[in-house]
Design an enzyme around this catalytic site. Structure first.
Site, short mmCIF file in Angstrom:
data_model
loop_
_atom_site.label_atom_id
_atom_site.label_comp_id
_atom_site.label_asym_id
_atom_site.label_seq_id
_atom_site.Cartn_x
_atom_site.Cartn_y
_atom_site.Cartn_z
N PHE A 34 30.14 31.19 -10.67
CA PHE A 34 30.45 29.92 -11.24
C PHE A 34 31.21 30.12 -12.76
O PHE A 34 30.81 31.09 -13.40
CB PHE A 34 29.16 29.52 -11.86
CG PHE A 34 29.38 28.22 -12.67
CD1 PHE A 34 29.72 27.16 -12.28
CD2 PHE A 34 28.72 28.11 -14.14
CE1 PHE A 34 29.88 25.73 -12.92
CE2 PHE A 34 28.76 26.93 -14.89
CZ PHE A 34 29.32 25.70 -14.34
N ASN A 85 19.38 23.30 -9.78
CA ASN A 85 19.94 24.61 -9.64
C ASN A 85 18.75 25.66 -10.37
O ASN A 85 18.78 25.81 -11.38
CB ASN A 85 21.29 24.83 -10.69
CG ASN A 85 21.96 26.33 -10.58
OD1 ASN A 85 21.53 27.00 -9.44
ND2 ASN A 85 23.08 26.21 -10.98
N LYS A 107 0.96 -1.17 -0.07
CA LYS A 107 0.01 0.00 -0.05
C LYS A 107 1.00 1.09 -0.03
O LYS A 107 1.86 1.20 0.67
CB LYS A 107 -0.98 -0.08 1.19
CG LYS A 107 -2.20 0.78 1.29
CD LYS A 107 -3.05 0.04 0.26
CE LYS A 107 -4.57 -0.01 0.71
NZ LYS A 107 -5.64 -1.18 -0.09
N THR A 145 -3.43 -5.84 0.70
CA THR A 145 -2.71 -4.45 0.74
C THR A 145 -3.76 -3.61 1.76
O THR A 145 -3.38 -3.00 2.49
CB THR A 145 -2.94 -3.68 -0.45
OG1 THR A 145 -4.24 -3.38 -0.76
CG2 THR A 145 -2.05 -4.34 -1.52
N ASP A 146 -5.13 -4.22 1.99
CA ASP A 146 -5.80 -3.89 3.06
C ASP A 146 -5.35 -3.88 4.50
O ASP A 146 -5.31 -3.21 5.42
CB ASP A 146 -7.38 -3.96 2.58
CG ASP A 146 -8.46 -3.37 3.50
OD1 ASP A 146 -8.41 -2.04 3.64
OD2 ASP A 146 -8.70 -3.76 4.53
N ARG A 193 26.47 35.33 -7.97
CA ARG A 193 25.24 35.35 -8.28
C ARG A 193 24.29 34.75 -7.19
O ARG A 193 24.74 34.46 -6.13
CB ARG A 193 25.22 34.18 -9.70
CG ARG A 193 25.72 32.79 -9.01
CD ARG A 193 25.63 31.57 -10.06
NE ARG A 193 26.25 30.42 -9.20
CZ ARG A 193 25.87 29.16 -9.94
NH1 ARG A 193 25.96 29.17 -10.96
NH2 ARG A 193 26.46 28.07 -9.20
N HIS A 249 17.45 28.46 -11.31
CA HIS A 249 18.37 29.61 -12.12
C HIS A 249 17.36 31.15 -11.67
O HIS A 249 16.23 31.05 -12.11
CB HIS A 249 18.43 29.66 -13.32
CG HIS A 249 19.23 28.38 -13.86
ND1 HIS A 249 20.64 28.42 -13.15
CD2 HIS A 249 18.97 27.26 -14.55
CE1 HIS A 249 21.01 27.26 -13.84
NE2 HIS A 249 20.08 26.35 -14.43
N VAL A 274 27.32 24.30 -7.78
CA VAL A 274 26.38 23.45 -6.85
C VAL A 274 27.19 22.25 -6.70
O VAL A 274 27.17 21.82 -5.54
CB VAL A 274 25.13 23.15 -7.82
CG1 VAL A 274 24.31 22.20 -7.09
CG2 VAL A 274 24.61 24.39 -8.15
N GLN A 275 28.09 21.74 -7.47
CA GLN A 275 28.67 20.43 -7.44
C GLN A 275 29.73 20.53 -6.14
O GLN A 275 29.87 19.80 -5.35
CB GLN A 275 29.68 20.22 -8.66
CG GLN A 275 28.92 19.61 -9.65
CD GLN A 275 28.47 20.57 -10.97
OE1 GLN A 275 28.21 21.75 -10.24
NE2 GLN A 275 28.32 20.61 -11.99
O1 LIG Z 1 26.87 25.39 -10.19
C1 LIG Z 1 26.59 25.30 -11.32
N1 LIG Z 1 26.92 24.05 -11.87
C2 LIG Z 1 26.87 23.74 -13.18
O2 LIG Z 1 27.19 22.36 -13.68
C3 LIG Z 1 26.32 24.68 -14.20
N2 LIG Z 1 26.04 24.73 -15.52
C4 LIG Z 1 25.55 26.05 -15.72
O3 LIG Z 1 25.11 26.36 -16.81
N3 LIG Z 1 25.39 26.87 -14.64
C5 LIG Z 1 26.13 25.89 -13.51
N4 LIG Z 1 26.17 26.11 -12.30
#
Ligand SMILES: O=c1[nH]c(=O)c2[nH]c(=O)[nH]c2[nH]1
Length: 311
Positions: free
Chosen positions: A167, A268, A14, A59-60, A184, A270, A241-242
């Site tokens: 970035f 991300n 469930k 599942t009940d 940014r 934007h 971000v990575q």
């Molecule tokens: O932090 C980021 N990682 C990316 O891989 C990426 N690619 C992108 O266009 N902007 C960003 N910003």
């Protein structure tokens, strides 16, 4: 009927079992609200291949079990241990059920403060984020030798910072139009899962759950993970971000010894500076970190994922 295929996977149960539980300690009340998914695997092939329902725990009944355990489990307020309790129940109660998959999504109810004092029975939904538990119990080697995988996490934790994010130096070729930016907006909706090491010295049984709960101390670990996520997001001078997600996961491994692996998925989201020069308005497009008016783009968004495993 000549059959062209064979049953290579089967799991059922469930989902969207919604249950709220109030616990009253005198006039001090607690509440949890859960959305549970409970799925089972085992010797259930004939229900698919021979229309044999004798092997089917309805599942009940699975839904009823969730509701009964919400009333009777001493672990109901501790979602990861409650998930373990349910999972251990299914694989030990039914000989032919070998695996149970219990997912719990916990909605946020925070205690309201009045004049700085926590109220006894009033709560507020002060965030869209959900705490998550994924628990798999495996009794393939018998009910005395159950093993379990346990993950805790969250999703839909929306964050944004207006500086401290760049970035630059990314790969450029004939497909590239993106400008480098040293300052940014960074906004994302955090999804994270932490794999928990169960205490190796405590056999995994329902009777031992209080001891396991004490050892793992989720009421401390879960807020610590959230704190690591938020503070790293705020404080990290983000190159991407990575890079920020990697630092976040390292910080969680540092602060939570029971976590053996962490995974994150970050969109991300934007925020694109709007050009207002047609209106003789300077939106700071020429100055890094100068823009004030942005288009919060609904789509597309970047989507960055990773897993960090303890060495
Ligand atoms: O932090 C980021 N990682 C990316 O891989 C990426 N690619 C992108 O266009 N902007 C960003 N910003």
């Amino acid at each position: 009927m000549s059959e062209l295929g064979y049953l290579s996977a089967a799991r059922y149960g469930k989902q969207l079992v919604k249950v709220a539980r109030v616990v009253r300690e005198g006039d001090q009340h607690f509440i949890v609200e859960y959305v549970i998914k409970a799925l089972l695997e085992g010797d259930i092939e004939t229900s698919y291949t021979k229309a044999d329902n004798t092997v089917v725990v309805a599942t009940d009944s699975i839904k009823n079990t969730c509701n009964i355990f919400a009333k009777t489990s001493p672990h109901v307020l501790n979602a990861p241990i409650f998930a373990l309790h349910l999972a251990l129940h299914f694989v030990t109660k039914y000989d032919h059920i070998k695996k149970a998959f219990i997912d719990i999504e916990q909605l946020k109810w925070s205690r309201i403060e009045v004049n700085g004092k926590p109220h006894k029975w009033s709560f507020v939904r002060d965030g869209d984020e959900k705490s998550l538990v994924e628990c798999v119990a495996d009794a393939t080697n018998g009910p005395e030798n159950v093993t379990a995988d346990l993950k805790v996490g969250m999703k839909d934790l929306l964050v944004l910072k207006t500086s401290g994010s760049a970035f630059e130096n990314f790969y450029r070729d004939e497909f590239t139009t993106l400008a480098e930016v040293s300052d940014r907006i960074f906004s994302t909706s955090v999804s994270i899962q932490s794999v928990i090491s169960l205490p190796p010295n405590i056999p995994l049984t329902i009777d031992n759950l209080p001891e396991i709960a004490k050892e793992l101390d989720f009421p401390k670990v879960l807020p610590q993970i959230t704190k690591d996520v938020l503070e790293t997001f705020a404080e990290d001078e983000s190159a991407s971000v990575q890079a920020t997600m990697y630092v976040t996961m390292q910080n969680i491994l540092k602060s939570c010894s029971a976590v053996k692996e962490v995974s994150m998925q970050l969109p991300n989201k934007h925020y694109i500076p709007i050009n207002l020069s047609a209106f003789k308005l300077d939106n700071g497009l020429g100055r890094e970190g100068g823009a004030e008016v942005f288009h919060p783009a609904a789509d597309p968004s970047g989507f960055i994922t990773a897993t960090v495993t303890r060495k």
